[in-house]
Design an enzyme around this catalytic site. Structure first.
Site, short mmCIF file in Angstrom:
data_model
loop_
_atom_site.label_atom_id
_atom_site.label_comp_id
_atom_site.label_asym_id
_atom_site.label_seq_id
_atom_site.Cartn_x
_atom_site.Cartn_y
_atom_site.Cartn_z
N TYR A 16 0.84 -1.19 0.00
CA TYR A 16 0.00 0.00 0.00
C TYR A 16 0.88 1.24 0.00
CZ TYR A 16 -3.45 -3.46 1.24
OH TYR A 16 -4.25 -4.56 1.22
N CYS A 17 0.30 2.37 -0.41
CA CYS A 17 1.01 3.65 -0.44
C CYS A 17 1.76 3.85 0.87
CB CYS A 17 0.03 4.79 -0.66
SG CYS A 17 0.72 6.41 -0.33
N PRO A 18 3.03 4.20 0.87
CA PRO A 18 3.87 4.56 -0.28
C PRO A 18 4.66 3.38 -0.84
CG PRO A 18 5.03 5.07 1.73
CD PRO A 18 3.74 4.40 2.14
#
Lengths: 79, 140
Positions: A16-18
């Site tokens: 997931y981000c980042p």
């Protein structure tokens, strides 16, 4: 697009981000200028984020395909 | 330093995990995109980067306390990195300076050796402003 030679594939699925952007930034350094990195990700932010990352870092997106929640992005290392 | 180099500077005032997570996310995302990143830890933020604080569980903001256990559980399931790991990754991929506030250190009796290994410098406001000039600065 079928003829694009892929120098390295980054499997960023489940990150997931980042995560996808961070791993893309690391992976691009492992290929030579002019070569193509394939990134495969499941984060819904992967497409806009890697596009923005490429604009920012001066690398080139060659192709993006999305299928069944999986995004596949081809990035050419420009510098 | 070139004029058009993008910069992101973070003033980390808070010491709760809900504020520290975005610090790690912003710093690492910016570093990956070639930004020069400055992270200035002050007050409660400074307390969060002592070796001692990082050994234990870091607190969540009182207003959101009820969500704490659920969030931590979910983060574990997602295999999401801790903010300190993100900060370390930011340093691997980009140009990141982590600065500890000298005045806060004196307030709380924190010594240079008490701080996390990812801290680059102990400095004050003038140093931070000088490094942050011309870029984006966020107070978190």
């Amino acid at each position: 697009m079928a003829e694009t030679k892929i120098a390295k594939t980054l499997d960023a699925k489940g990150l997931y981000c980042p995560g996808p952007v961070l791993e893309t930034a690391k992976a691009i350094k492992q290929i030579n200028v002019g070569e193509v990195l394939e990134v495969v990700a499941t984060d819904p932010a992967a497409k806009p984020d890697i596009e923005a990352w490429a604009r920012r870092t001066g690398n080139q997106i060659l192709d993006i395909t999305q299928e069944g929640g999986v995004t596949r992005i081809l990035v050419k290392r420009v510098k | 330093m070139s004029e058009n180099k993008k910069k992101l500077s973070l003033i980390v005032f808070s010491g709760t995990i809900d504020k520290l997570m975005p610090v790690g996310i912003l710093a690492s995302g910016a570093a990956a995109a070639g930004y020069e990143v400055n992270v200035f830890f002050t007050f409660w933020g400074l307390n969060a980067i002592t070796k001692k604080s990082m050994e234990g569980m870091q607190p969540i903001d009182k207003n959101y306390e009820q969500f704490g256990p659920m969030m931590m559980q979910k983060m574990k399931e997602m295999n999401f990195p801790m903010w300190t790991q993100l900060l370390e990754q930011a340093k691997e991929v980009g140009e990141v300076k982590v600065i500890a506030c000298s005045t806060t250190m004196e307030f709380f009796g924190i010594k240079r050796d008490d701080l996390a290994p990812f801290v680059d410098d102990v400095a004050g406001v003038a140093t931070f402003l000088d490094r942050a000039e011309g870029g984006i600065t966020l107070f978190i």
